[in-house]
Enzyme design. Structure first.
Site, PDB file in Angstrom:
ATOM      1  N   HIS A 187     -23.498  35.694  15.556  1.00 52.63           N
ATOM      2  CA  HIS A 187     -22.125  35.449  15.937  1.00 52.63           C
ATOM      3  C   HIS A 187     -22.153  34.038  16.707  1.00 52.63           C
ATOM      4  O   HIS A 187     -23.180  33.690  17.628  1.00 52.63           O
ATOM      5  CB  HIS A 187     -21.346  36.413  16.668  1.00 52.63           C
ATOM      6  CG  HIS A 187     -19.939  35.964  17.062  1.00 52.63           C
ATOM      7  ND1 HIS A 187     -19.883  35.213  18.281  1.00 52.63           N
ATOM      8  CD2 HIS A 187     -18.806  36.372  16.771  1.00 52.63           C
ATOM      9  CE1 HIS A 187     -18.285  35.131  18.390  1.00 52.63           C
ATOM     10  NE2 HIS A 187     -17.768  35.799  17.434  1.00 52.63           N
ATOM     11  N   VAL A 189     -21.340  32.849  19.614  1.00 52.29           N
ATOM     12  CA  VAL A 189     -21.705  32.778  20.758  1.00 52.29           C
ATOM     13  C   VAL A 189     -23.087  33.326  21.260  1.00 52.29           C
ATOM     14  O   VAL A 189     -23.794  33.259  22.342  1.00 52.29           O
ATOM     15  CB  VAL A 189     -20.923  33.328  21.977  1.00 52.29           C
ATOM     16  CG1 VAL A 189     -19.365  32.773  22.002  1.00 52.29           C
ATOM     17  CG2 VAL A 189     -20.548  34.930  21.440  1.00 52.29           C
ATOM     18  N   LYS A 190     -23.637  33.681  20.255  1.00 52.46           N
ATOM     19  CA  LYS A 190     -25.107  34.350  20.327  1.00 52.46           C
ATOM     20  C   LYS A 190     -26.204  33.222  20.583  1.00 52.46           C
ATOM     21  O   LYS A 190     -25.934  31.810  20.517  1.00 52.46           O
ATOM     22  CB  LYS A 190     -25.348  35.201  19.150  1.00 52.46           C
ATOM     23  CG  LYS A 190     -24.502  36.539  19.282  1.00 52.46           C
ATOM     24  CD  LYS A 190     -24.479  37.272  20.380  1.00 52.46           C
ATOM     25  CE  LYS A 190     -23.918  38.695  20.536  1.00 52.46           C
ATOM     26  NZ  LYS A 190     -22.659  38.686  19.650  1.00 52.46           N
ATOM     27  N   VAL A 191     -27.461  33.578  20.583  1.00 52.63           N
ATOM     28  CA  VAL A 191     -28.595  32.468  21.042  1.00 52.63           C
ATOM     29  C   VAL A 191     -28.421  31.799  19.876  1.00 52.63           C
ATOM     30  O   VAL A 191     -28.944  30.574  19.979  1.00 52.63           O
ATOM     31  CB  VAL A 191     -29.858  33.644  21.121  1.00 52.63           C
ATOM     32  CG1 VAL A 191     -30.964  32.519  21.312  1.00 52.63           C
ATOM     33  CG2 VAL A 191     -29.592  34.419  22.486  1.00 52.63           C
TER      34      VAL A 191
END
EC number: 2.6.1.87
Length: 391
Positions: A187, A189-191
């Site tokens: 997603h 906003v993930k790393v």
């Protein structure tokens, strides 16, 4: 006043855009070769033999449960401090869900409480078929302890590493050896990101084959899997009820390109965390730590306000928002959601997770967060706390 600073944000490079454009102008937009390349790359990164791409981590969690045989007679345990998908994936299969409270230092599923709950469950003949520990904020759970309990009590393990691609447990990549299946999320906003998307990795070929079948409508074109002799190359079989959970070539192209910068993403996140430690020193808050067995990918930076500020958390949140800082709360305990209350859960059942929730805020953390913006976040938080004490 600064421009809006979100708690998380993707980093898209020229190379990322070029990779997606190349896929967009190729012969395949879906079911082409790039998805397979991405699967192999993520599997290699995690030290696993097989990768199975999906259109989201939620989809990957769902098929992981199904591949492990979860059904209506089964029980699945996870943590209350997670996004709802970690529990919903079992409900999709008709299973009963329960929770294990969290460790007050790591905010992950507590292995001491897990052991105690397993002892009680054995006497009541209510042992879980699967336990889903979540590497909250990118910090690995104590997977060896969970693995040893799984062997003693006979349950399978799905690591929900949605926050934790690139993280390490005892020096090895998460998902490498202490679980049956490990799930990553991409997603925005993930790393790292593939826009939307998820991945299941495993060392079990049968589980990988089963998940791949489920993701692709339950359909196989592999002749070795056919129930009857193939009449021609056009032939396929639906062998089970599956889903359209496929990842597109565009998503895989973006994910492959992002993998090239994963190390630099994590390096910058860890630099920002060290700066937060220095800048936030002396404030009436508890800072997240890192256990000696862990190398966190630092998806989130959750602070916990001191007890005296509990009633002011909403005001501090609002103050930050009014000053263009996109703080967030991770997470509302799953068992307190209306859907789960209908199952009989209620406030008070998992007090550590509830106490953590009552006082936590996630501060902005992403690779392109500048030092100047981070300093603005900290100064604004200080102002918000000062104002809260005056009130």
């Amino acid at each position: 006043m600064a421009n809006f600073i979100p708690y998380g944000r993707q980093s898209i490079s020229v190379a990322d855009v070029e990779a997606v454009c190349e896929a967009l102008t190729s012969d395949f937009l879906t079911q082409g070769p790039i998805v397979g390349q991405f699967e192999q790359a993520v599997a290699q990164l995690s030290g696993c033999q097989f990768g199975v791409a999906a259109n989201s981590a939620t989809s990957a969690l769902h098929v992981a449960c199904l591949a492990l045989g979860i059904g209506s007679e089964d029980i699945v345990w996870t943590t209350p401090n997670t996004f709802i998908a970690s529990a919903n994936c079992a409900v999709y299969c008709g299973a009963k869900v329960d929770f294990v409270d969290i460790d007050p230092q790591t905010y992950n599923l507590c292995t001491v409480q897990l052991a105690e709950k397993l002892m009680r469950a054995k006497t009541e003949n209510r042992l879980p078929k699967v336990v889903i520990p979540v590497h909250f904020a990118g910090h690995p759970c104590d997977m060896r302890a969970i693995y040893e309990l799984s062997k003693h009590y006979g349950f399978s393990v799905i690591e929900d590493a949605s926050h934790a691609i690139g993280a390490k447990y005892k020096g090895t990549p998460v998902g490498n050896r202490y679980s049956d299946i490990c799930i990553f999320s991409f997603h925005p906003v993930k790393v790292m990101t593939s826009a939307e998307g998820g991945m299941a990795v495993t060392n079990n070929e049968a589980l990988a084959d089963h998940m791949r079948l489920l993701i692709n409508q339950g359909i196989t074109k592999s002749k070795r899997d056919f129930d009857t002799r193939s009449p021609g190359d056009w032939y396929y079989e639906q062998q089970t009820l599956g889903f359209n959970y496929r990842m597109t070539e565009l998503q895989a192209a973006l994910g492959l390109s992002q993998l090239n910068r994963l190390d630099s993403f994590i390096k910058r996140r860890r630099e920002l965390v060290q700066r937060y430690y220095q800048l936030l020193s002396g404030l009436p808050i508890q800072l997240p730590g890192e256990a000696d067995y862990a190398y966190s990918s630092w998806h989130l930076f959750p602070i916990v306000l001191n007890e005296a500020l509990t009633e002011q958390r909403a005001a501090i949140y609002q103050y930050l928002r009014e000053h263009n800082i996109g703080t967030q709360v991770h997470y509302i305990p799953v068992h307190t959601q209306p859907f789960y209350k209908q199952m009989g859960f209620s406030w008070g059942q998992f007090p550590v997770a509830e106490e953590y929730y009552a006082r936590t805020l996630s501060l902005p953390l992403f690779p392109e967060l500048s030092d100047t913006d981070q300093e603005y976040v900290v100064q604004t938080l200080k102002d918000a706390i000062d104002k809260a004490f005056i009130l």
